[in-house]
Design a protein around this motif. Structure first.
Motif, PDB file in Angstrom:
ATOM      1  N   CYS A 211       0.760  -1.197  -0.020  1.00  0.00           N
ATOM      2  CA  CYS A 211       0.034  -0.039  -0.056  1.00  0.00           C
ATOM      3  C   CYS A 211       0.947   1.198  -0.193  1.00  0.00           C
ATOM      4  N   SER A 212       0.589   2.293  -0.813  1.00  0.00           N
ATOM      5  CA  SER A 212       1.369   3.649  -1.168  1.00  0.00           C
ATOM      6  C   SER A 212       0.443   4.668  -0.822  1.00  0.00           C
ATOM      7  N   ALA A 213       0.982   5.812  -0.402  1.00  0.00           N
ATOM      8  CA  ALA A 213       0.290   6.902   0.077  1.00  0.00           C
ATOM      9  C   ALA A 213      -0.387   7.496  -1.207  1.00  0.00           C
ATOM     10  N   CYS A 214      -1.725   8.075  -1.055  1.00  0.00           N
ATOM     11  CA  CYS A 214      -2.314   8.763  -1.964  1.00  0.00           C
ATOM     12  C   CYS A 214      -1.707  10.356  -2.139  1.00  0.00           C
ATOM     13  N   PHE A 215      -1.999  11.170  -2.879  1.00  0.00           N
ATOM     14  CA  PHE A 215      -1.571  12.685  -2.968  1.00  0.00           C
ATOM     15  C   PHE A 215      -2.231  13.093  -1.689  1.00  0.00           C
TER      16      PHE A 215
END
Length: 420
Positions: A211-215
């Motif tokens: 899981c990677s961070a959104c803007f």
């Protein structure tokens, strides 16, 4: 009623000493109160049992190492076979299994000592894992890894990989806990098998999830770019897959007080106090006032302080006016002080004589000493046979005796000694 020291040097000294010794103890010897601290949380019984077993196993290694270590191998093997499962070795191990300050460990050892002895003499071969036999099967304090609760139920995600490997199962390995998954940052769901708020799936397969961070302002998104937003966080509005800041100050969403103004921030707003000169304002400073506060007047576009001291506002005698921000105050003129609301001339006491604090009795003693010293000095000079000093001595004695017996002499000497 406040205590007052008696007048006089000697009585005052005795009064001070009696007061000192009547105190309960010197201030510097009084112990300061101990700081209060919150009581330490007790460990779960399973953790205590695990620590006890770990120390027991360390004791087994230590007793072998300390008692045997080289030399006659055949002799050691013969002795070791007798010592290995002996009561002597068990006692040596149990003596050091708990530290002196570990109360929970000592209490658990006391409750389970018979079980430990039973395992040592009868169960070692069929149940070589002391932790499993004692803590899980016999005392029922612990569960196998990946399980929790009284019945040792599997954690969410399964006992093999509790919480999907991306969180901690509450109560795992113990007979307590709720089994709830406390997921790592970026992960969510019952078993931490989904991406949390503000994160997207960058990679997923049957056994792995990244899981990677959104803007920044995106609550849900399909990728890391600004234009990949699917849902916005509070204070932002979605517009063409982008999150745009909502200006709460330009809408009715802001809720500021009557003497505050609104400042928009990213995703939120702030309420700041108006200037002191303002009754309500539209921004910072005296130039953004809706109305002027009392003590201020409109000058151009600003609310400025009114100097009340330009008019006669202090009618009291010997008073003068001091202007303050938005107001004024009346104070006594120089050389005057206020007593019961009236300015009276300040009396500056004259410096007292060196002996002004002496009592009447002390003054009399000092006068007698003074006369005695003068008479002795003159008597010493007259004893040498000098007629001049003899005549002065006789005259001085007569004069001093006369003044001593008169009330005037007391007043003269008292004024002389007090420096008046």
């Amino acid at each position: 009623m406040a205590l007052r020291p008696p007048r006089g040097l000697v009585p005052g000294l005795f009064w001070g000493l009696s007061l000192f010794f009547s105190l309960p103890g010197p201030v510097w010897l009084q112990p300061s109160p101990a700081p209060q601290s919150s009581p330490p949380t007790e460990p779960h019984p399973c953790h205590t049992c695990r620590g006890l077993v770990d120390n027991f196993n360390k004791g087994l290694e230590r007793t072998i190492r300390d008692n045997f270590g080289g030399g006659n191998t055949a002799w050691e093997e013969e002795k070791l076979s007798k010592y290995k499962d002996s009561e002597t070795r068990l006692v040596e191990v149990l003596e050091n299994v708990c530290s002196k300050s570990d109360f929970e460990c000592h209490r658990l050892l006391e409750l389970s000592e018979e079980l430990v002895e039973s395992w040592w003499f009868h169960k070692q071969k069929e149940a070589p894992d002391l932790f499993q036999w004692l803590c899980s099967d016999s005392l029922k304090l612990c569960c196998p890894s990946g399980t929790f609760g009284p019945s040792c139920l599997p954690c969410p995600g399964g006992a093999e990989k509790p919480c999907g490997g991306y969180g901690h199962c509450e109560g795992e390995g113990t007979r307590g806990g709720s089994g709830h998954c406390d997921c790592q940052a970026g992960y969510g769901g019952e078993a931490c098998g989904q991406c949390g708020l503000g994160y997207f799936e960058a990679e997923r397969n049957t056994s792995h999830l990244v899981c990677s961070a959104c803007f920044g302002p995106c609550a849900r998104c399909s990728g890391p770019e600004e234009s990949n937003c699917l849902q916005c966080k509070k204070g932002w509005a979605l517009h063409h897959l982008k999150c745009i800041d909502i200006d709460e100050c330009g809408t009715e969403r802001a809720n500021c007080g009557a003497d505050q103004f609104c400042v928009n921030t990213e995703g939120s707003y702030e309420c700041r106090d108006c200037a002191k000169a303002c009754l309500g304002c539209m921004g910072a400073g005296p130039g953004r006032c809706k109305k002027c506060s009392p003590g201020y007047q409109q000058v151009g576009s600003k609310c400025l302080d009114v100097d009340e001291c330009e008019t006669e506002v202090c009618p009291g005698e010997n008073e003068r006016c001091e202007n303050t921000e938005g107001s004024y105050r009346c104070v006594c003129a120089e050389g005057y002080k206020q007593i019961e609301g009236i300015c009276v001339k300040e009396h500056i006491p004259e410096p007292a004589g060196f002996f002004s604090e002496m009592t009447e009795d002390e003054l009399v003693v000092l006068q007698q000493m003074f006369f005695g010293v003068i008479i002795c000095a003159l008597a010493t000079l007259a004893a040498k046979g000098d007629l001049v000093f003899t005549a002065i001595f006789i005259g001085a004695v007569a004069a001093m005796t006369g003044y001593w017996l008169s009330e005037r002499s007391d007043r003269v000497l008292e004024g002389f000694i007090k420096g008046r």
